[in-house]
Design an enzyme around this catalytic site. Structure first.
Site, short mmCIF file in Angstrom:
data_model
loop_
_atom_site.label_atom_id
_atom_site.label_comp_id
_atom_site.label_asym_id
_atom_site.label_seq_id
_atom_site.Cartn_x
_atom_site.Cartn_y
_atom_site.Cartn_z
N ARG A 36 0.81 -1.22 0.00
CA ARG A 36 0.00 0.00 0.00
C ARG A 36 0.84 1.27 0.00
O ARG A 36 0.35 2.35 0.26
CB ARG A 36 -0.96 -0.01 1.20
CG ARG A 36 -1.91 -1.18 1.09
CD ARG A 36 -3.02 -1.17 2.11
NE ARG A 36 -3.70 -2.45 2.13
CZ ARG A 36 -4.66 -2.83 1.29
NH1 ARG A 36 -5.06 -2.02 0.36
NH2 ARG A 36 -5.20 -4.02 1.38
N HIS A 66 2.63 -10.65 -6.05
CA HIS A 66 1.49 -9.80 -6.42
C HIS A 66 1.96 -8.36 -6.39
O HIS A 66 2.59 -7.93 -5.43
CB HIS A 66 0.32 -10.00 -5.46
CG HIS A 66 -0.99 -9.51 -6.00
ND1 HIS A 66 -1.23 -8.18 -6.25
CD2 HIS A 66 -2.11 -10.17 -6.37
CE1 HIS A 66 -2.46 -8.06 -6.74
NE2 HIS A 66 -3.01 -9.25 -6.83
N TYR A 69 -0.94 -2.59 -4.79
CA TYR A 69 -2.29 -2.13 -5.14
C TYR A 69 -2.31 -0.75 -5.78
O TYR A 69 -3.20 -0.44 -6.56
CB TYR A 69 -3.18 -2.12 -3.90
CG TYR A 69 -3.54 -3.49 -3.42
CD1 TYR A 69 -4.19 -4.38 -4.27
CD2 TYR A 69 -3.23 -3.91 -2.14
CE1 TYR A 69 -4.52 -5.66 -3.86
CE2 TYR A 69 -3.56 -5.19 -1.71
CZ TYR A 69 -4.20 -6.06 -2.56
OH TYR A 69 -4.52 -7.31 -2.16
N HIS A 106 -2.76 -6.21 -11.69
CA HIS A 106 -4.12 -5.78 -12.02
C HIS A 106 -4.00 -4.79 -13.18
O HIS A 106 -3.23 -3.84 -13.09
CB HIS A 106 -4.78 -5.08 -10.82
CG HIS A 106 -5.14 -6.01 -9.72
ND1 HIS A 106 -5.95 -5.65 -8.68
CD2 HIS A 106 -4.83 -7.31 -9.50
CE1 HIS A 106 -6.12 -6.68 -7.87
NE2 HIS A 106 -5.44 -7.69 -8.34
N GLU A 142 -4.27 -10.06 -14.32
CA GLU A 142 -5.34 -10.71 -13.59
C GLU A 142 -6.69 -10.15 -14.03
O GLU A 142 -6.88 -8.93 -14.12
CB GLU A 142 -5.16 -10.48 -12.08
CG GLU A 142 -6.28 -11.11 -11.26
CD GLU A 142 -6.02 -11.11 -9.76
OE1 GLU A 142 -4.98 -10.58 -9.33
OE2 GLU A 142 -6.86 -11.63 -9.03
N ASP A 177 -8.88 -15.26 -11.60
CA ASP A 177 -9.37 -15.18 -10.23
C ASP A 177 -10.84 -15.58 -10.28
O ASP A 177 -11.63 -14.95 -11.00
CB ASP A 177 -9.19 -13.75 -9.69
CG ASP A 177 -9.58 -13.62 -8.24
OD1 ASP A 177 -10.75 -13.94 -7.91
OD2 ASP A 177 -8.75 -13.19 -7.42
N HIS A 180 -13.27 -12.71 -9.12
CA HIS A 180 -13.35 -11.61 -10.09
C HIS A 180 -14.10 -12.05 -11.35
O HIS A 180 -14.91 -11.30 -11.89
CB HIS A 180 -11.94 -11.15 -10.51
CG HIS A 180 -11.11 -10.62 -9.38
ND1 HIS A 180 -9.83 -10.16 -9.55
CD2 HIS A 180 -11.37 -10.49 -8.06
CE1 HIS A 180 -9.34 -9.77 -8.39
NE2 HIS A 180 -10.25 -9.97 -7.47
N HIS A 214 -6.44 -17.90 -9.08
CA HIS A 214 -6.69 -17.45 -7.71
C HIS A 214 -8.04 -18.04 -7.31
O HIS A 214 -9.05 -17.75 -7.95
CB HIS A 214 -6.79 -15.91 -7.64
CG HIS A 214 -5.47 -15.23 -7.66
ND1 HIS A 214 -5.35 -13.86 -7.81
CD2 HIS A 214 -4.21 -15.69 -7.50
CE1 HIS A 214 -4.07 -13.53 -7.77
NE2 HIS A 214 -3.36 -14.62 -7.60
N ASP A 227 -15.90 -6.98 -5.99
CA ASP A 227 -14.70 -7.77 -5.69
C ASP A 227 -14.63 -8.04 -4.19
O ASP A 227 -13.94 -7.34 -3.46
CB ASP A 227 -13.46 -6.98 -6.18
CG ASP A 227 -12.16 -7.70 -5.86
OD1 ASP A 227 -12.20 -8.86 -5.40
OD2 ASP A 227 -11.10 -7.08 -6.06
N HIS A 229 -13.95 -11.27 -1.70
CA HIS A 229 -13.61 -12.69 -1.58
C HIS A 229 -14.20 -13.29 -0.31
O HIS A 229 -14.28 -12.61 0.71
CB HIS A 229 -12.09 -12.87 -1.48
CG HIS A 229 -11.33 -12.31 -2.65
ND1 HIS A 229 -9.97 -12.41 -2.75
CD2 HIS A 229 -11.74 -11.66 -3.76
CE1 HIS A 229 -9.56 -11.85 -3.88
NE2 HIS A 229 -10.61 -11.37 -4.51
N GLU A 259 -6.77 -16.55 -1.86
CA GLU A 259 -6.67 -15.18 -1.31
C GLU A 259 -7.90 -14.95 -0.43
O GLU A 259 -8.53 -13.90 -0.49
CB GLU A 259 -6.65 -14.14 -2.42
CG GLU A 259 -5.47 -14.26 -3.37
CD GLU A 259 -5.58 -13.31 -4.56
OE1 GLU A 259 -4.57 -12.72 -4.93
OE2 GLU A 259 -6.69 -13.16 -5.11
ZN LIG Z 1 -6.79 -12.37 -7.11
#
Ligand SMILES: [Zn+2]
Length: 282
Positions: A36, A66, A69, A106, A142, A177, A180, A214, A227, A229, A259
């Site tokens: 972040r 990954h 973000y 992403h 992704e 994913d 997603h 994912h 989104d 999870h 995830e």
């Molecule tokens: Zn993912």
């Protein structure tokens, strides 16, 4: 399938290997640095070496990193794109140092400028990366849920990006994913839904570009673009959807990374056990 989960790098990168091994992972995913923040401290070569040595002692076959973000290569703002580019390059350097197989990215958000313009920005950045770096790590786009201005919520969108990048099949790929995809409108609850999804993937990106799954159940509805999870079997995809995934011959050699949340309803250990249980009864 090589089941695993996203593990923390708290205490050093090599600690992630131990965490994955303790959970019985055959594949792990990590953040290469603070996910972040724009700034990342340089990776310590000794730490990277420890990671590689520790990995050799385990059954972990795949390591994915990954991206941060904040990275948004699709942004209409020059400043954000420039910062994103620098940050992605730093993370790719880290991924190379630890011998990661994949960098999950992403595609980003076009901020209102239109998905095509956003996609072109992403393709330009990836083309530049390829020219500037000797990449050992495959970059995977992704699929996104399609919330707000997110680009890349269909296989066609991802294929459009890859189609503008030189030698894309050599160093790019896609990550499916499940949450997603479901939120984007791909019905992963049934055998026919999986058939349709993989057929569309094959006729756009090419099935061989799918390198990573994912595994996340979805709180949001089919095509709801949310989104969120949840634990395997507790969401709207359900155990039946994951069983259909495991029945697909073309997916059996892929790494499948959780995830899922860690809360009072479960953690990675319980979700890995659920995946194993479904695998036994596929
Ligand atoms: Zn993912």
């Amino acid at each position: 399938m090589y089941f695993g989960c996203h593990v923390s790098i708290a205490g050093g990168l090599d600690k992630a290997i131990q965490r994955g091994q303790d959970l019985g992972c055959r594949a792990i995913q990590i953040f290469a640095s603070n996910p972040r923040g724009w700034r990342a401290k340089p990776i310590n070569p000794q730490e990277a070496q420890n990671f590689c040595l520790a990995r050799q002692e385990t059954d972990i076959k795949y390591v994915a990193v990954h991206s941060t973000y904040l990275v948004n290569l699709a942004s209409p703002r020059d400043e954000i794109r420039s910062k994103s580019y620098t940050r992605l390059k730093e993370d790719l350097l880290r991924a190379g140092m630890i011998g990661a197989d994949f960098m999950v990215l992403h595609p980003g958000s076009h901020g209102g400028a239109g998905w095509e313009e956003g996609a072109q920005h992403v393709a330009q950045a990836l083309t530049r990366i390829q020219g500037e770096m000797d990449l050992q790590t495959r970059v995977l786009l992704e699929i996104e849920a399609g919330a707000g201005f997110e680009i890349g919520s269909s296989w066609g969108n991802l294929a459009y990006i890859m189609g503008q990048v030189p030698a894309a099949q050599k160093w790019l790929g896609v990550c499916l994913d499940t949450c997603h995809s479901f939120a984007a409108g791909y019905d992963l609850r049934t055998a026919s839904g999986w058939e349709k999804t993989l057929h569309e993937l094959d006729s756009t990106c090419g099935l061989e570009s799918l390198k990573l799954i994912h595994a996340n159940d979805s709180i949001g509805a089919l095509g709801g673009h949310l989104d969120r999870h949840t634990h395997i079997g507790s969401g709207l995809i359900g155990e039946g959807g994951f069983r259909e995934m495991m029945r697909r011959q073309e997916l059996v050699d892929l790494p499948v990374i959780l995830e899922t949340p860690e809360d009072s309803h479960g953690d990675f250990a319980t979700n890995l056990a659920t995946l194993q249980k479904i695998w036994q009864t596929r």
